[in-house]
Every structure is written in C-alpha cells, then in structure tokens.
Design a protein around this motif. Sequence first.
Motif, mmCIF file in Angstrom:
data_model
loop_
_atom_site.group_PDB
_atom_site.id
_atom_site.type_symbol
_atom_site.label_atom_id
_atom_site.label_comp_id
_atom_site.label_asym_id
_atom_site.label_seq_id
_atom_site.Cartn_x
_atom_site.Cartn_y
_atom_site.Cartn_z
ATOM 1 N N SER A 129 26.655 58.503 27.105
ATOM 2 C CA SER A 129 28.108 58.028 27.106
ATOM 3 C C SER A 129 28.657 55.752 26.232
ATOM 4 N N VAL A 130 29.862 56.294 26.712
ATOM 5 C CA VAL A 130 30.192 54.824 26.276
ATOM 6 C C VAL A 130 30.379 54.098 27.670
ATOM 7 N N VAL A 131 30.249 52.355 27.772
ATOM 8 C CA VAL A 131 30.592 51.914 28.697
ATOM 9 C C VAL A 131 31.462 50.578 28.326
ATOM 10 N N SER A 132 32.407 50.390 28.549
ATOM 11 C CA SER A 132 32.478 48.458 28.316
ATOM 12 C C SER A 132 32.697 47.629 29.187
ATOM 13 N N LEU A 133 31.674 46.536 29.421
ATOM 14 C CA LEU A 133 31.425 45.824 30.361
ATOM 15 C C LEU A 133 32.333 44.793 29.905
ATOM 16 N N PRO A 136 37.364 39.175 32.358
ATOM 17 C CA PRO A 136 38.148 37.420 32.791
ATOM 18 C C PRO A 136 36.323 37.022 32.185
ATOM 19 N N SER A 137 35.622 36.445 31.034
ATOM 20 C CA SER A 137 35.005 36.522 31.470
ATOM 21 C C SER A 137 33.975 35.400 30.213
ATOM 22 N N HIS A 138 33.455 34.186 30.426
ATOM 23 C CA HIS A 138 33.586 33.302 28.964
ATOM 24 C C HIS A 138 31.992 33.203 29.066
ATOM 25 N N ALA A 139 31.208 32.778 28.132
ATOM 26 C CA ALA A 139 30.211 32.928 27.600
ATOM 27 C C ALA A 139 29.288 32.118 28.924
ATOM 28 N N GLU A 140 30.369 31.094 27.946
ATOM 29 C CA GLU A 140 29.510 29.806 27.985
ATOM 30 C C GLU A 140 29.207 29.014 30.220
ATOM 31 N N GLU A 141 30.134 30.183 30.611
ATOM 32 C CA GLU A 141 30.449 29.926 32.035
ATOM 33 C C GLU A 141 28.861 30.773 33.158
ATOM 34 N N VAL A 142 29.426 32.090 32.020
ATOM 35 C CA VAL A 142 27.395 33.005 33.185
ATOM 36 C C VAL A 142 26.919 32.557 32.764
ATOM 37 N N VAL A 143 26.329 31.624 31.993
ATOM 38 C CA VAL A 143 25.345 31.560 30.818
ATOM 39 C C VAL A 143 24.319 30.422 31.512
ATOM 40 N N ILE A 144 25.609 29.894 32.437
ATOM 41 C CA ILE A 144 25.060 28.587 33.242
ATOM 42 C C ILE A 144 24.994 29.226 34.956
ATOM 43 N N ARG A 145 25.191 30.092 34.841
ATOM 44 C CA ARG A 145 25.945 30.972 36.159
ATOM 45 C C ARG A 145 26.830 30.828 37.196
ATOM 46 N N LEU A 146 28.227 30.600 36.410
ATOM 47 C CA LEU A 146 28.597 30.488 37.548
ATOM 48 C C LEU A 146 29.618 31.818 38.136
ATOM 49 N N LEU A 147 30.357 32.083 38.578
ATOM 50 C CA LEU A 147 30.382 33.260 39.643
ATOM 51 C C LEU A 147 32.141 33.856 38.753
ATOM 52 N N THR A 148 31.848 35.293 38.283
ATOM 53 C CA THR A 148 32.760 35.758 37.382
ATOM 54 C C THR A 148 32.028 37.631 38.226
ATOM 55 N N SER A 149 33.398 38.261 37.869
ATOM 56 C CA SER A 149 33.136 39.342 38.346
ATOM 57 C C SER A 149 34.644 39.662 36.624
ATOM 58 N N ILE A 150 33.467 41.151 36.163
ATOM 59 C CA ILE A 150 33.998 41.586 34.766
ATOM 60 C C ILE A 150 34.064 43.320 35.981
ATOM 61 N N ASP A 151 34.652 44.293 35.019
ATOM 62 C CA ASP A 151 34.499 45.542 35.063
ATOM 63 C C ASP A 151 33.010 45.968 34.261
ATOM 64 N N SER A 152 33.205 47.128 34.436
ATOM 65 C CA SER A 152 32.321 48.094 33.791
ATOM 66 C C SER A 152 32.650 49.857 33.923
ATOM 67 N N VAL A 153 33.902 49.755 32.799
ATOM 68 C CA VAL A 153 34.439 51.213 32.516
ATOM 69 C C VAL A 153 33.811 52.041 32.004
ATOM 70 N N SER A 154 33.901 53.388 32.119
ATOM 71 C CA SER A 154 33.623 55.083 31.193
ATOM 72 C C SER A 154 33.899 56.294 31.791
ATOM 73 N N GLN A 155 34.061 56.327 31.152
ATOM 74 C CA GLN A 155 34.433 58.323 31.864
ATOM 75 C C GLN A 155 33.096 59.006 32.591
ATOM 76 N N ASN A 156 32.376 58.449 32.011
ATOM 77 C CA ASN A 156 30.998 59.010 32.821
ATOM 78 C C ASN A 156 31.152 57.886 34.492
ATOM 79 N N LEU A 157 31.661 58.325 35.395
ATOM 80 C CA LEU A 157 31.865 57.538 36.237
ATOM 81 C C LEU A 157 30.082 57.379 36.783
ATOM 82 N N GLU A 158 28.310 57.985 36.551
ATOM 83 C CA GLU A 158 27.678 57.333 37.281
ATOM 84 C C GLU A 158 26.955 56.339 35.998
#
Length: 331
Positions: A129-133, A136-158
């Motif tokens: 399947s294809v999953v879109s991850l 709202p996220s900037h790599a510069e913040e995720v790489v220093i482990r700042l709190l972030t929330s995003i979606d895992s979106v797919s036609q295949n829920l599993e």
Amino acid sequence: MKTVIIGSGSWGTALAQVLQDNHHDVIIYGIEESQVRDINENHQNSVFFEGVQLNPELKATTDIEVVKEADIVLLAVPTFAIESICQKIDFLLTKKVIVINVAKGFHPETNERMSEVIRRSISSKHLSSVVSLIGPSHAEEVVIRLLTSIDSVSQNLEDAKTVQELFSNHYLRIYTGNDEIGSELGVAIKNVMAIASGIIAGLGYQDNTRAALITRGLQEMIRFGTYFGGKYQTYIGLTGVGDLIVTCTSVHSRNFEAGYKIGKENDVTDFFRTNKKTVEGVRTAKIVHKIAKENNIEMPICEEVYQILYEGKEPKTCANDLMLRELKQEF
C-alpha cells in the motif's frame, strides 16, 4: 521490520532518527557520499543540521540495493523525483512493501497526486500500500526532538496503523486517516499559501494581513479539495489548517522564505535567478492554476501567486487587487 529511507536530506534524516530512537531497523540511502559519510562517521548531517548530533546508531549507505531487504520504503525526495525513484526500486524489490511518501505536491507533468504516481510506478506484486506521512512538521524541529503531530494517511488502514506505531514516541505523535485525496491536496496547496504569506511579510504587512490570508487560504483549500472528493473535516485537521499554519508562519519554510524574498523586492526576477532550493509551491501554483481554470474553481489567492510567479505581476498590485475584489458574504 526493516525500513529504508530514500533520501539523505533534512526530512529523511529526521524521520530515520525517529525510527532509530524507537529501536527499529532503519537505514538511509543517499546519493551524496559526503552526507552519507557525515552520518556514519560524525553522526551529523551538517549540510542540513549544523551542530546537531544525531543518534549514533543511525546508518546510511550509497548502495540502492539495500531496498532488497526492506519491508518499508520511505520516499523522502522531491515530487519531481518520485516517479523515477519508484521505477528504479521496483526493479530491485523482491517482495511486497509498504511505501511511505512524505513529499507534498503534484507530478510536474501529469498533475497526479503522489500516491497516484507511486501506485502507477510500482507494480502490484511489490506494493502492499501507499501511506502518506504528512502534516505540520519541520525537520529542523523533529531532529532535535521537539513535540510534533502528523498524520499517517492511507486507503489501507492496517498499514496506516503499522506506520503510526513505528514512528510514534514521546516527541512525535501520529494520527491515522483515510482521506487520501483531501490530505494530499491540502498539504500541496498550503505551499502556495505559504509563498503568499512570505510575500505579504516581505511587503511589510503584519498580523492582521496574515490572519486574513491563512483564513481565506483555508477556504480555497477546502473549495479545491472537496471538489475532487476530499472531506471537509480533513481541512480542520493536521493536513489542513495545521500544515497551513506552520508553513505560513515559520522561517523554516522554504515556501515562506521564497515568498518573503519576492515580496521584499516586489518582483520575482531575482528569486528565479538566484534560487537553488526545491520550493514545491512554485510548481504547485502553476498546476493548481491550470486545474482550477479547467474546473471553474475560484482560487483568488492562488491565482495572484501564479500571476506573480509566471506572469511577472507586481506583488503590491496583487495585494491591492485581492482587497478590492467584489464584496461578498464570507460563507
């Protein structure tokens, strides 16, 4: 499960570190030997994250054949490269894999969404399947482990849940979703709005103007997305207003940065002459303009950005024209 990250840029590196922090089997594939060596030997990717120490267990390689071992392949490359890299890895894959896409935009020639490009470019015998991850996220913040929330979106829920569980931890929270159309269109069009936001900042407008732009920009995203089958509710979530806010307000955004330069100079010429970065909103503005015209979808902000980028219209004039449009009811 073994995950191969295709792309040693900022987002690929940040997401690979998330998996390494979660003690999963992950490796980055990159074409730049210097970046791969920097990750392996110095535990840095200093081209993108100067002074940031990465998880010392994180590894990278220049050998594309590493995908033969993958259960999951994450594509962290620009939209224009998705088709060619999918065709390349399809030749190497030996089993079905989940393909995760993180690019936000359209195919530059066919105008397809990224999930459509991937399904067309990888054979069904190799694609679970294809999953879109995305969100709202900037790599510069995720790489220093700042709190972030995003979606895992797919036609295949599993498979969306599998990706959710792989990446979620104390600093990255993943939600699942199944509105592939709405989410992919939302995160693509918000790049055009981010260019507009940068332009108004460059012109000297401030908070009132940006609030209006974000709000009316969201209406354009909803109008466009629901026309093609996206769900209204998606646009009040992370891949809608969430991604719109972060991209329209952050100095980390390449699209905002590009717009700011254009607005500051009140002209697009120097931006095109000097820009060397991938600014997805530039191509997206052209595609959205074409699709909107063909389907008679009203997109005034996107239209003005298109005219600035491709017809040489003065940004100050565009701002004035938007304000002097025919008066109407908000909803």
